[in-house]
Enzyme design. Structure first.
Site, mmCIF file in Angstrom:
data_model
loop_
_atom_site.group_PDB
_atom_site.id
_atom_site.type_symbol
_atom_site.label_atom_id
_atom_site.label_comp_id
_atom_site.label_asym_id
_atom_site.label_seq_id
_atom_site.Cartn_x
_atom_site.Cartn_y
_atom_site.Cartn_z
ATOM 1 C CE LYS A 123 -1.702 -1.525 3.804
ATOM 2 N NZ LYS A 123 -2.423 -1.713 5.084
ATOM 3 C CB THR A 164 -5.668 8.636 7.270
ATOM 4 O OG1 THR A 164 -4.712 9.234 8.152
ATOM 5 C CG2 THR A 164 -5.850 9.501 6.048
ATOM 6 N N GLY A 199 -7.395 4.113 10.759
ATOM 7 C CA GLY A 199 -8.057 2.855 10.396
ATOM 8 C C GLY A 199 -8.189 2.596 8.905
ATOM 9 C CB THR A 200 -6.720 4.109 5.809
ATOM 10 O OG1 THR A 200 -5.406 4.151 6.361
ATOM 11 C CG2 THR A 200 -7.322 5.495 5.818
ATOM 12 N N GLY A 201 -5.988 1.268 6.867
ATOM 13 C CA GLY A 201 -5.441 -0.056 6.545
ATOM 14 C C GLY A 201 -6.388 -1.164 6.971
ATOM 15 C CB CYS A 202 -8.383 -1.687 10.098
ATOM 16 S SG CYS A 202 -7.054 -1.439 11.277
#
Ligand SMILES: Nc1ncnc2c1ncn2[C@@H]1O[C@H](COP(=O)(O)OP(=O)(O)OP(=O)(O)O)[C@@H](O)[C@H]1O
Ligand SMILES: Cc1ncc(CO)c(N)n1
Length: 269
Positions: free
Chosen positions: A177, A210, A212-215
């Protein structure tokens, strides 16, 4: 025959603030019409400003949560997020193998956006031996990929070599990412299946919300896999979902606010 209800399991930490971790995952599953279940690895006292406390869960209880949902309800796809320590990582790997959970998304969470450690440092490299080999899709952000690979990944060529390493360790697909690549005009992620590279490119939004974007991104991939979509299509759909969630942030909290999990509905309404 009745339609099968897709069901997804998140094995991750709880974020009391509701923006990341288990809470982000379950909200994402729900928005994508997938039945959500959880095996909690740690409880964090957390909000948009940071983490103020962590209680790690007994590995035995993590195992029992997985046993409970698999034995009764069944799991079409699962994801891992915050794992906290090596003992929990070992038990998760054991259970994934025991129950032959093939649709596994491994989000190698190490540090929160606010800079708190979410996985003990000694356990970070163990991801390569224990969980990445079991992954249908592994979703490192740039700093996580750099820790696992052991060198900087500024250039595209280096990222491509890194993607090949993830496949060599046994992952079926990888998405590196690019959210942290702030110099890039676009939010660009690199997908690889061992044969072909695909660049997932989307508008980069200027926002501090941003958390928690990855979760949310990895939970959306998991939800689409649970519905029977191919990994590449799941990643494409998840990219659309996270872009929409980031583009309509919620003005909540005093720090890095959460993304908006219901933003995707605006497309339909
Ligand atoms: N400002 C932004 N605008 C648009 N897309 C973004 C932005 N920041 C991140 N993304 C996208 O969101 C997804 C998640 O990426 P990111 O690199 O932020 O994950 P992460 O660092 O694991 O997140 P976290 O640890 O905070 O949960 C990727 O598809 C990335 O490209
Ligand atoms: C519980 C939890 N998991 C993952 C992250 C990564 O954003 C976080 N901040 N908190």
């Amino acid at each position: 025959m009745m339609n099968h209800i897709p069901r997804a399991l998140t094995i991750a930490g709880s974020d009391s603030g509701g923006g990341a971790g288990i809470q982000a995952d379950i909200k994402t599953f729900q928005e994508l019409e997938v039945y959500g279940m959880s095996a909690i690895t740690a409880i964090t006292a957390q909000n948009t400003l940071g983490v103020t406390g962590i209680q790690e869960i007994d590995p035995d209880i993590v195992a029992k949560q997985i046993d409970a949902v698999v034995s009764d309800i069944g799991v079409d796809a699962a994801k891992t997020g915050m794992i906290a320590n090596i003992e929990i990582m070992q038990i998760i790997a054991e259970k994934v193998k025991q129950y032959q959970i093939l649709n596994l998304v491994v989000d190698p969470v190490m540090v929160s956006k606010s800079g708190h450690s979410l996985l003990e440092e000694e356990a970070r490299l163990a991801l390569k031996e224990l969980l990445i080999p079991l992954a249908m899709v592994v979703t490192p952000n740039l700093p996580e990929a750099e820790v696992l690979i052991g060198k900087p990944l500024d250039r595209l060529e280096a990222r491509k070599e890194a993607a090949q390493m993830f496949i060599d360790w046994g992952a079926k697909h990888v998405v590196i990412k690019g959210g942290h690549d702030k110099n890039k005009e676009k939010a660009e992620d690199l997908f690889y299946d061992g044969k072909e590279f695909v660049t997932l490119s989307a508008e980069r939004f200027e926002t501090k919300h941003t958390h928690g974007t990855g979760c949310t991104f990895s939970a959306a991939i998991t939800a689409y896999l649970a519905k029977g979509v191919s990994p590449l299509e799941a990643v494409h759909q998840a990219k659309t979902f996270i872009s929409q969630a980031i583009s309509h942030p919620l003005q909540i909290g005093k720090g890095h606010g959460p993304t908006n999990h219901w933003a995707h509905r605006m497309r339909r309404e």
